[in-house]
Design a protein around this motif. Structure first.
Motif, PDB file in Angstrom:
ATOM      1  N   GLN A   1      -8.839   3.754   6.405  1.00  0.00           N
ATOM      2  CA  GLN A   1      -7.642   4.007   5.474  1.00  0.00           C
ATOM      3  C   GLN A   1      -6.609   2.733   5.514  1.00  0.00           C
ATOM      4  O   GLN A   1      -6.488   2.121   6.822  1.00  0.00           O
ATOM      5  CB  GLN A   1      -6.976   5.435   5.772  1.00  0.00           C
ATOM      6  CG  GLN A   1      -7.628   6.434   5.072  1.00  0.00           C
ATOM      7  CD  GLN A   1      -7.279   7.758   5.341  1.00  0.00           C
ATOM      8  OE1 GLN A   1      -6.464   7.796   6.311  1.00  0.00           O
ATOM      9  NE2 GLN A   1      -7.634   8.757   4.537  1.00  0.00           N
ATOM     10  N   HIS A   2      -6.202   2.385   4.396  1.00  0.00           N
ATOM     11  CA  HIS A   2      -5.693   0.860   4.265  1.00  0.00           C
ATOM     12  C   HIS A   2      -4.482   1.112   5.349  1.00  0.00           C
ATOM     13  O   HIS A   2      -4.092  -0.024   5.887  1.00  0.00           O
ATOM     14  CB  HIS A   2      -5.013   0.805   2.993  1.00  0.00           C
ATOM     15  CG  HIS A   2      -6.280   0.695   2.152  1.00  0.00           C
ATOM     16  ND1 HIS A   2      -6.078   0.600   0.875  1.00  0.00           N
ATOM     17  CD2 HIS A   2      -7.587   0.570   2.295  1.00  0.00           C
ATOM     18  CE1 HIS A   2      -7.484   0.584   0.233  1.00  0.00           C
ATOM     19  NE2 HIS A   2      -8.197   0.398   1.062  1.00  0.00           N
TER      20      HIS A   2
ATOM     21  N   ASN B   1       0.904  -1.331   0.177  1.00  0.00           N
ATOM     22  CA  ASN B   1       0.025  -0.012  -0.246  1.00  0.00           C
ATOM     23  C   ASN B   1       0.808   1.321  -0.076  1.00  0.00           C
ATOM     24  O   ASN B   1       2.267   1.156   0.553  1.00  0.00           O
ATOM     25  CB  ASN B   1      -0.994  -0.028   1.132  1.00  0.00           C
ATOM     26  CG  ASN B   1      -1.920   1.323   1.077  1.00  0.00           C
ATOM     27  OD1 ASN B   1      -3.018   1.078   0.483  1.00  0.00           O
ATOM     28  ND2 ASN B   1      -1.730   2.195   2.066  1.00  0.00           N
TER      29      ASN B   1
ATOM     30  N   ASP C   1      -1.650  19.868  -3.041  1.00  0.00           N
ATOM     31  CA  ASP C   1      -2.251  18.933  -2.302  1.00  0.00           C
ATOM     32  C   ASP C   1      -3.597  18.569  -2.864  1.00  0.00           C
ATOM     33  O   ASP C   1      -4.046  17.242  -3.122  1.00  0.00           O
ATOM     34  CB  ASP C   1      -2.380  19.343  -0.843  1.00  0.00           C
ATOM     35  CG  ASP C   1      -2.979  18.481   0.046  1.00  0.00           C
ATOM     36  OD1 ASP C   1      -3.074  17.241  -0.185  1.00  0.00           O
ATOM     37  OD2 ASP C   1      -3.596  18.883   1.156  1.00  0.00           O
TER      38      ASP C   1
ATOM     39  N   GLU D   1      -0.444  -1.224  -5.052  1.00  0.00           N
ATOM     40  CA  GLU D   1      -0.289   0.271  -5.283  1.00  0.00           C
ATOM     41  C   GLU D   1       0.781   0.557  -5.997  1.00  0.00           C
ATOM     42  O   GLU D   1       1.016   1.418  -6.766  1.00  0.00           O
ATOM     43  CB  GLU D   1      -0.629   1.162  -4.205  1.00  0.00           C
ATOM     44  CG  GLU D   1      -2.082   1.045  -3.710  1.00  0.00           C
ATOM     45  CD  GLU D   1      -2.651   2.185  -2.947  1.00  0.00           C
ATOM     46  OE1 GLU D   1      -2.083   3.341  -2.873  1.00  0.00           O
ATOM     47  OE2 GLU D   1      -3.400   2.164  -1.943  1.00  0.00           O
TER      48      GLU D   1
ATOM     49  N   ARG E   1       1.084  12.448   7.206  1.00  0.00           N
ATOM     50  CA  ARG E   1       1.873  13.581   7.912  1.00  0.00           C
ATOM     51  C   ARG E   1       2.533  12.770   8.887  1.00  0.00           C
ATOM     52  O   ARG E   1       2.084  11.780   9.502  1.00  0.00           O
ATOM     53  CB  ARG E   1       1.134  14.768   8.116  1.00  0.00           C
ATOM     54  CG  ARG E   1       0.081  14.416   9.370  1.00  0.00           C
ATOM     55  CD  ARG E   1      -0.348  15.688   9.911  1.00  0.00           C
ATOM     56  NE  ARG E   1      -1.355  15.758  11.351  1.00  0.00           N
ATOM     57  CZ  ARG E   1      -2.637  15.743  11.090  1.00  0.00           C
ATOM     58  NH1 ARG E   1      -3.071  15.640   9.827  1.00  0.00           N
ATOM     59  NH2 ARG E   1      -3.481  15.672  12.037  1.00  0.00           N
TER      60      ARG E   1
ATOM     61  N   ARG F   1       0.351  10.321  11.542  1.00  0.00           N
ATOM     62  CA  ARG F   1      -1.148  10.354  11.644  1.00  0.00           C
ATOM     63  C   ARG F   1      -1.590   9.355  10.521  1.00  0.00           C
ATOM     64  O   ARG F   1      -1.436   9.253   9.443  1.00  0.00           O
ATOM     65  CB  ARG F   1      -1.438  11.618  11.024  1.00  0.00           C
ATOM     66  CG  ARG F   1      -3.047  11.770  10.510  1.00  0.00           C
ATOM     67  CD  ARG F   1      -3.707  12.256  11.782  1.00  0.00           C
ATOM     68  NE  ARG F   1      -5.062  12.525  11.318  1.00  0.00           N
ATOM     69  CZ  ARG F   1      -5.984  12.446  12.052  1.00  0.00           C
ATOM     70  NH1 ARG F   1      -6.103  11.827  13.324  1.00  0.00           N
ATOM     71  NH2 ARG F   1      -7.563  12.681  11.679  1.00  0.00           N
TER      72      ARG F   1
ATOM     73  N   TRP G   1      -0.282   8.967   1.595  1.00  0.00           N
ATOM     74  CA  TRP G   1       0.365  10.042   2.144  1.00  0.00           C
ATOM     75  C   TRP G   1       0.021  10.311   3.699  1.00  0.00           C
ATOM     76  O   TRP G   1      -1.456  10.068   4.126  1.00  0.00           O
ATOM     77  CB  TRP G   1      -0.239  11.373   1.507  1.00  0.00           C
ATOM     78  CG  TRP G   1       0.260  11.414   0.331  1.00  0.00           C
ATOM     79  CD1 TRP G   1      -0.490  11.069  -0.889  1.00  0.00           C
ATOM     80  CD2 TRP G   1       1.211  12.050  -0.440  1.00  0.00           C
ATOM     81  NE1 TRP G   1      -0.027  11.136  -2.185  1.00  0.00           N
ATOM     82  CE2 TRP G   1       1.346  12.057  -1.969  1.00  0.00           C
ATOM     83  CE3 TRP G   1       2.327  12.842   0.096  1.00  0.00           C
ATOM     84  CZ2 TRP G   1       2.108  12.468  -2.734  1.00  0.00           C
ATOM     85  CZ3 TRP G   1       3.307  13.466  -0.802  1.00  0.00           C
ATOM     86  CH2 TRP G   1       3.196  13.054  -2.018  1.00  0.00           C
TER      87      TRP G   1
HETATM   88  C1  LIG Z   1      -0.249  15.871   1.034  1.00  0.00           C
HETATM   89  C2  LIG Z   1      -1.267  14.749   1.527  1.00  0.00           C
HETATM   90  C3  LIG Z   1      -1.215  14.478   2.938  1.00  0.00           C
HETATM   91  C4  LIG Z   1      -2.113  13.504   3.477  1.00  0.00           C
HETATM   92  N1  LIG Z   1      -2.084  13.576   4.968  1.00  0.00           N
HETATM   93  C5  LIG Z   1      -2.720  12.217   5.303  1.00  0.00           C
HETATM   94  C6  LIG Z   1      -2.636  11.936   6.821  1.00  0.00           C
HETATM   95  O1  LIG Z   1      -1.551  12.609   7.594  1.00  0.00           O
HETATM   96  N2  LIG Z   1      -3.328  10.905   7.358  1.00  0.00           N
HETATM   97  C7  LIG Z   1      -4.443  10.261   6.564  1.00  0.00           C
HETATM   98  O2  LIG Z   1      -5.032   9.398   7.227  1.00  0.00           O
HETATM   99  N3  LIG Z   1      -4.568  10.560   5.381  1.00  0.00           N
HETATM  100  C8  LIG Z   1      -3.739  11.713   4.607  1.00  0.00           C
HETATM  101  N4  LIG Z   1      -3.938  11.800   3.531  1.00  0.00           N
HETATM  102  C9  LIG Z   1      -4.887  11.452   2.552  1.00  0.00           C
HETATM  103  C10 LIG Z   1      -4.473   9.881   2.081  1.00  0.00           C
HETATM  104  O3  LIG Z   1      -3.445   9.703   1.661  1.00  0.00           O
HETATM  105  C11 LIG Z   1      -5.475   9.187   1.074  1.00  0.00           C
HETATM  106  O4  LIG Z   1      -6.879   9.215   1.790  1.00  0.00           O
HETATM  107  C12 LIG Z   1      -5.203   7.952   0.660  1.00  0.00           C
HETATM  108  O5  LIG Z   1      -6.258   7.717  -0.318  1.00  0.00           O
HETATM  109  C13 LIG Z   1      -5.342   6.901   1.808  1.00  0.00           C
HETATM  110  O6  LIG Z   1      -4.786   5.777   1.077  1.00  0.00           O
HETATM  111  P1  LIG Z   1      -5.580   4.366   0.984  1.00  0.00           P
HETATM  112  O7  LIG Z   1      -6.652   4.420   0.101  1.00  0.00           O
HETATM  113  O8  LIG Z   1      -4.480   3.376   0.442  1.00  0.00           O
HETATM  114  O9  LIG Z   1      -6.064   4.280   2.418  1.00  0.00           O
HETATM  115  C14 LIG Z   1      -3.122  12.929   2.910  1.00  0.00           C
HETATM  116  C15 LIG Z   1      -3.124  13.100   1.261  1.00  0.00           C
HETATM  117  C16 LIG Z   1      -2.386  14.019   0.684  1.00  0.00           C
HETATM  118  C17 LIG Z   1      -2.354  14.281  -0.694  1.00  0.00           C
END
Ligand SMILES: Cc1cc2nc3c(=O)[nH]c(=O)nc-3n(C[C@H](O)[C@H](O)[C@H](O)COP(=O)(O)O)c2cc1C
Length: 453
Positions: free
Chosen positions: A179-180, A157, A307, A221, A162, A174, A160
Motif C-alpha cells: 500500500q502506498h 496520497n 466500510d 489523490e 486504523r 497500521r 484509511w
Molecule cells: C475504514 C477503513 C479502514 C482501513 N484501515 C486500513 C488499515 O488500518 N491499514 C491498511 O493498510 N489499510 C486499511 N484500509 C484499506 C486502505 O485504505 C485501502 O486499501 C487504500 O486503497 C490504500 O491506499 P493506497 O491505494 O493509497 O495504498 C482501510 C479502509 C477503510 C475503508
C-alpha cells in the motif's frame, strides 16, 4: 455501459454538509440519550443498521470532547448522494473523472483550525475514546484518512489507516507496503527520516472515497478527490508538519511516523468479523490536533455497511475497467462481502459471459467469487443474484474453479482464500425463449396508497 453526461447533481464538499442533508431527509438518527463510547455506541449503531438502516449521530458521548457520527455512508445511494451522482452511473462517472484530476486550492481561513492544540496534546483526552469490539486492545481511530507526501516527488496520497490510541503524543498506526503509505514509510525510513502524516477525521466525502481507492502511486489523490467533487479541494498548511490538509474537515491529527520503531498493535476486530492477532506496527508521534469549534468526530466499525460501501465502490470501478472491453456492461455490484463481485451484462454470446468472469477475477487480488448475470438482475441485490444462480446457472459448464491462485492475502485467514471460483448465471443464448420472464402489464403504474390503508 456508455459514458453518461456530466452529472448536474450537487456534491457535498464537507462531511457536515452531508450530515445536515442526511438528517434533514431522515437518513441520520440523532440519539436522544448519552452514550458510552465503550461498546455501547457501536452496539446501538449496529442495531440501527440492522433494523432502521440509518446513520447515527450521538451528540452526548460520555466523557468525550465532541459528538460522534457513524454509519453515515452506509449504502451506495448515500455515497452517490454525497458525491452528487445518480447511483446507476456512479462507477462510470468515477472512472471518467479519475483521469481529469483537479488540483487543490489553498485557503487561509480553515474551519478545521478554529482550535489548535499543540503543547501538552493528549490523544487519549482530546478526541473521543471509542472502543468497538469486546476484544479490541483499547480505543482506536477507525475513520481517519491519512494524508502523506511521497518522500521523493511530493505526490499526495490518502489512505484509511486504523490508529490505536496509547496516550499523550503516542499512538500506533497500521500500514504496510505495497500500500502506498507503507511504500512512503519505507522510503523515509531508508533515509532514517520521520514520515509526516495528517489523520483527517470527518473528511470531505470525495476524499474519503479516494482514500479507499486503488489510485496509481504517481497520481495525486487530493486532485482525484477534487475531480470527483468537481471542484478543487480546499486545503490549508498544517500547523506542525509540512503538509496541506483539507480546510473543511472536522479534525486533523498531525504527527509523524517514527523511523525504525515498531510496537505491538491489536488485537482488533477486523472487517472479516474476526480479530487480528496483536502484531508489530508503526509508531505515530502526535504533534498537534486541530479541529472546528463544534467538530463532529467520525468512527466506523470495520466491516460494517459504511466500510464495505467505501471499499466496495472502488472495487466495482476496478472491475469495470477490466471487463468493459468484453461485453456491454449494465452494472457491477459487490453484495455479500468484498471478496467477489457480480457483473450484469447485455449478453450477445455465451463466450462474452465467460470472458467477463475471467477479467473480473483478475481485476483485484481480493476477487475470489465472481458471478455474471443477465441485464434483468440487479447485481447489488444478493437475493436476485442467488435466484439467477439457482435458476439459470448450469453447474456442469457454468461453474469455474481456478486452483493455485490466492486472493485476500492476510496471513491468519489466508488458508481459506486459496483458489478462485466463478458462476455464469446468464441464460444460455439458445434457451432465451424458454427463459423469457413472465410479464405483469401495468405493474409500474400501480399506486399502493390508492389500494390499501
Ligand atoms: C475504514 C477503513 C479502514 C482501513 N484501515 C486500513 C488499515 O488500518 N491499514 C491498511 O493498510 N489499510 C486499511 N484500509 C484499506 C486502505 O485504505 C485501502 O486499501 C487504500 O486503497 C490504500 O491506499 P493506497 O491505494 O493509497 O495504498 C482501510 C479502509 C477503510 C475503508
Amino acid at each position: 455501459m456508455n459514458a453518461p453526461p456530466p452529472s448536474t447533481l450537487r456534491p457535498h464538499e464537507s462531511f457536515r454538509s452531508l450530515l445536515a442533508h442526511l438528517e434533514a431527509t431522515g437518513e441520520l438518527k440523532r440519539a436522544r440519550r448519552a452514550v458510552d463510547p465503550k461498546h455501547e455506541l457501536i452496539t446501538v449503531t449496529l442495531k440501527n443498521q440492522k433494523t432502521l438502516k440509518k446513520g447515527s449521530l450521538f451528540p452526548d458521548v460520555t466523557g468525550s470532547p465532541a459528538p460522534v457520527a457513524t454509519n453515515v455512508l452506509s449504502n451506495r445511494d448515500r455515497l452517490a448522494t454525497a458525491l452528487g451522482f445518480a447511483p446507476t452511473d456512479m462507477i462510470r462517472q468515477l472512472e471518467i473523472l479519475e483521469a481529469q484530476p483537479v488540483a487543490p486550492v489553498e485557503v487561509s481561513e480553515a474551519p478545521v483550525q478554529e482550535i489548535v492544540l499543540t503543547d501538552g496534546v493528549d490523544i487519549a483526552r482530546d478526541i473521543p475514546q471509542i472502543i468497538h469490539c469486546e476484544g479490541d486492545a483499547g480505543p482506536y481511530i477507525t475513520a481517519g484518512v491519512c494524508i502523506a507526501r511521497h518522500p521523493r516527488d511530493g505526490t499526495y496520497n490518502a489512505s484509511w489507516n486504523r490508529v490505536q490510541i496509547v496516550g499523550g503524543d503516542h499512538a500506533r498506526i497500521r500500514m504496510m507496503a505495497p500500500q502506498h503509505l507503507g511504500q512512503y514509510q519505507e522510503m523515509a525510513e531508508a533515509e532514517d527520516a520521520p514520515l509526516p502524516v495528517a489523520m483527517v477525521i470527518g473528511a470531505p466525502p470525495a476524499l474519503m472515497l479516494s482514500a479507499a481507492s486503488k489510485i496509481p502511486l504517481e497520481t495525486d489523490e487530493l486532485a482525484v478527490a477534487g475531480a470527483w467533487q468537481r471542484s478543487p479541494l480546499r486545503v490549508t498548511p498544517a500547523v506542525t508538519v509540512p503538509l496541506m490538509v483539507p480546510a473543511d474537515a472536522e479534525f486533523v491529527i498531525e504527527g509523524f511516523v517514527v523511523p525504525h520503531a515498531r510496537e505491538v498493535e491489536g488485537p482488533y476486530g477486523e472487517f472479516t468479523d474476526t480479530y487480528v492477532e496483536p502484531a508489530k506496527n508503526h509508531v505515530l508521534r502526535v504533534t498537534a490536533i486541530t479541529r472546528r469549534k463544534d467538530a463532529v468526530f467520525h468512527t466506523m466499525l470495520a466491516g460494517a455497511a459504511e466500510d464495505t460501501t467505501l471499499l466496495g465502490v472502488p472495487l466495482q470501478v476496478e472491475v469495470l475497467k477490466r471487463v468493459r472491453s468484453f461485453a456491454d456492461i449494465v452494472d457491477i455490484g459487490t453484495p455479500g462481502h468484498l471478496f467477489g463481485c457480480v457483473v450484469s451484462i447485455n449478453k450477445k454470446s455465451d463466450e462474452q459471459a465467460r470472458a467477463v468472469l475471467m477479467a473480473a477475477l483478475a481485476a483485484h487480488n481480493w476477487m475470489k467469487v465472481c458471478v455474471v448475470v443477465d441485464h434483468d438482475i440487479d447485481p447489488h441485490d444478493a437475493e436476485e443474484v442467488l435466484w439467477a444462480i439457482h435458476t439459470r446457472c448450469r453447474p456442469d459448464t457454468g461453474l469455474y474453479h481456478i486452483p493455485r491462485l490466492g486472493s485476500f492475502p492476510r496471513a491468519d485467514v489466508r488458508p481459506v482464500h486459496k483458489g478462485k471460483m466463478a458462476f455464469d448465471a446468464t441464460v444460455p443464448m439458445d434457451l432465451r425463449e424458454v427463459f423469457a420472464r413472465r410479464e405483469f402489464p401495468g405493474i409500474e403504474d400501480i399506486d399502493l396508497d390508492a389500494w390499501f390503508d
